[in-house]
Design an enzyme around this catalytic site. Structure first.
Site, PDB file in Angstrom:
ATOM      1  N   ASP A  24      92.994  62.050 -52.065  1.00  0.00           N
ATOM      2  CA  ASP A  24      91.591  61.938 -52.456  1.00  0.00           C
ATOM      3  C   ASP A  24      91.337  62.645 -53.791  1.00  0.00           C
ATOM      4  O   ASP A  24      91.994  63.641 -54.111  1.00  0.00           O
ATOM      5  CB  ASP A  24      90.717  62.568 -51.355  1.00  0.00           C
ATOM      6  N   TRP A  29      88.723  63.266 -60.621  1.00  0.00           N
ATOM      7  CA  TRP A  29      89.674  63.810 -61.602  1.00  0.00           C
ATOM      8  C   TRP A  29      89.509  63.088 -62.939  1.00  0.00           C
ATOM      9  O   TRP A  29      89.482  63.717 -64.002  1.00  0.00           O
ATOM     10  CB  TRP A  29      91.093  63.638 -61.067  1.00  0.00           C
ATOM     11  N   HIS A  41      93.402  56.708 -60.736  1.00  0.00           N
ATOM     12  CA  HIS A  41      94.298  56.038 -59.783  1.00  0.00           C
ATOM     13  C   HIS A  41      95.713  55.923 -60.348  1.00  0.00           C
ATOM     14  O   HIS A  41      96.705  56.123 -59.640  1.00  0.00           O
ATOM     15  CB  HIS A  41      93.759  54.648 -59.432  1.00  0.00           C
ATOM     16  N   SER A  70      90.451  50.639 -44.817  1.00  0.00           N
ATOM     17  CA  SER A  70      89.711  49.403 -44.549  1.00  0.00           C
ATOM     18  C   SER A  70      88.280  49.511 -45.068  1.00  0.00           C
ATOM     19  O   SER A  70      87.624  48.497 -45.313  1.00  0.00           O
ATOM     20  CB  SER A  70      89.727  49.102 -43.041  1.00  0.00           C
ATOM     21  N   LEU A 135     114.120  59.473 -45.680  1.00  0.00           N
ATOM     22  CA  LEU A 135     112.700  59.568 -45.389  1.00  0.00           C
ATOM     23  C   LEU A 135     112.115  58.204 -45.031  1.00  0.00           C
ATOM     24  O   LEU A 135     112.408  57.203 -45.686  1.00  0.00           O
ATOM     25  CB  LEU A 135     111.968  60.120 -46.624  1.00  0.00           C
ATOM     26  N   ARG A 192      94.729  66.898 -46.874  1.00  0.00           N
ATOM     27  CA  ARG A 192      93.714  66.163 -47.628  1.00  0.00           C
ATOM     28  C   ARG A 192      93.392  66.932 -48.907  1.00  0.00           C
ATOM     29  O   ARG A 192      93.132  68.132 -48.875  1.00  0.00           O
ATOM     30  CB  ARG A 192      92.436  65.955 -46.827  1.00  0.00           C
ATOM     31  N   ILE A 199      88.866  63.749 -41.743  1.00  0.00           N
ATOM     32  CA  ILE A 199      90.090  62.947 -41.706  1.00  0.00           C
ATOM     33  C   ILE A 199      89.823  61.459 -41.935  1.00  0.00           C
ATOM     34  O   ILE A 199      90.767  60.672 -42.018  1.00  0.00           O
ATOM     35  CB  ILE A 199      90.881  63.167 -40.400  1.00  0.00           C
TER      36      ILE A 199
END
Length: 256
Positions: A24, A29, A41, A70, A135, A192, A199
């Protein structure tokens, strides 16, 4: 003290097996720098790269990144369109790097709303990395925790309706196998960024017992140090161990 002795002090089994991140603050920013939201982004992609690399080198089993919820479809149409373009570009550019480093990629969420071209790229990326044993990187795209539970419930209800399993015998495990994270450990640590303390409908079932870590940092500023400090905080919460971010950093395998 040497890096080797630091590594010996921290038992790798103390690390969270599954880290989930709500990325987030990209827009704020960018705004703070007098730039458009997309600038944030794009800068956030570098933070993703650093976080994935650090988690992989530490031996974390699963990393789940909340890339597009969503609810994000409600954003301005131009921003959503640019985000989709960025997703396609990054997916195409990064998948070879992920594959080279043994990362297994999985995109979780309702991908049917994406363009066929993007769905094809997702399928190709997942297929390329399917047999990797490092991972597991879950990218949550068009994902919501309530959606995840509901789609699992629908599959379970269909089983009951067919007579495959009596309703009175249903268990939590029966539902869990239909979640998008089926077969993976539940979330141990949820992070976060940007100072928000909620959340936001992310991994609701999987994070039932997760430690929640909130940082004021905006996502583009999140780096290796940020992640190691979050993990050290987790170990201290879980084990009262007195661990530091520097000790976690010392565990990082030097990239060849």
């Amino acid at each position: 003290m040497s890096s080797q002795s630091f590594h010996q002090e921290i038992d790798p089994s103390l690390l969270p097996k599954h880290i989930a991140v709500i990325m987030d603050g990209n827009g704020r920013w960018a705004k703070a720098r007098g730039k458009a939201r997309m600038f944030g982004h794009k800068a956030g992609v570098d933070a993703v790269r650093k976080t994935v690399s650090t988690a992989n080198r530490l031996g974390v089993q699963v990393l789940t990144l909340f890339a597009f919820s969503s609810e994000n479809w409600r954003r301005p149409e131009e921003e959503v369109s640019l985000l989709m373009e960025l997703f396609v570009t990054v997916l195409g550019r990064e998948v070879k790097r992920l594959h080279k480093n043994g990362v297994k990629l999985k995109v979780i969420g309702d991908t049917t709303r994406f363009s066929q071209s993007l769905q094809d790229k997702i399928a190709a990326a997942e297929a390329l990395t399917a047999n990797n044993t490092g991972l597991v990187l879950n990218v949550a795209a068009n994902y919501g925790g309530q959606w995840d539970i509901m789609q699992a419930v629908k599959k379970l209800a269909a089983q009951v309706e067919r007579g495959d399993i009596p309703a009175e015998q249903l268990t939590e495990g029966d539902l869990q196998v239909h979640l998008s994270s089926s077969g993976l450990p539940d979330v141990d640590l949820m992070i976060r960024t940007s100072g928000e303390c909620r959340i936001s409908n992310f991994m609701l079932w999987q994070a039932a017992y997760a430690e929640l870590y909130f940082t004021e940092q905006f996502w583009p500023d999140f780096d290796e140090t940020s992640l190691t400090e979050a993990i050290a905080w987790f170990i201290n919460r879980e084990r009262r161990f007195g661990c530091t971010g520097e000790q976690i950093k010392a565990m990082l395998q030097v990239e060849k």
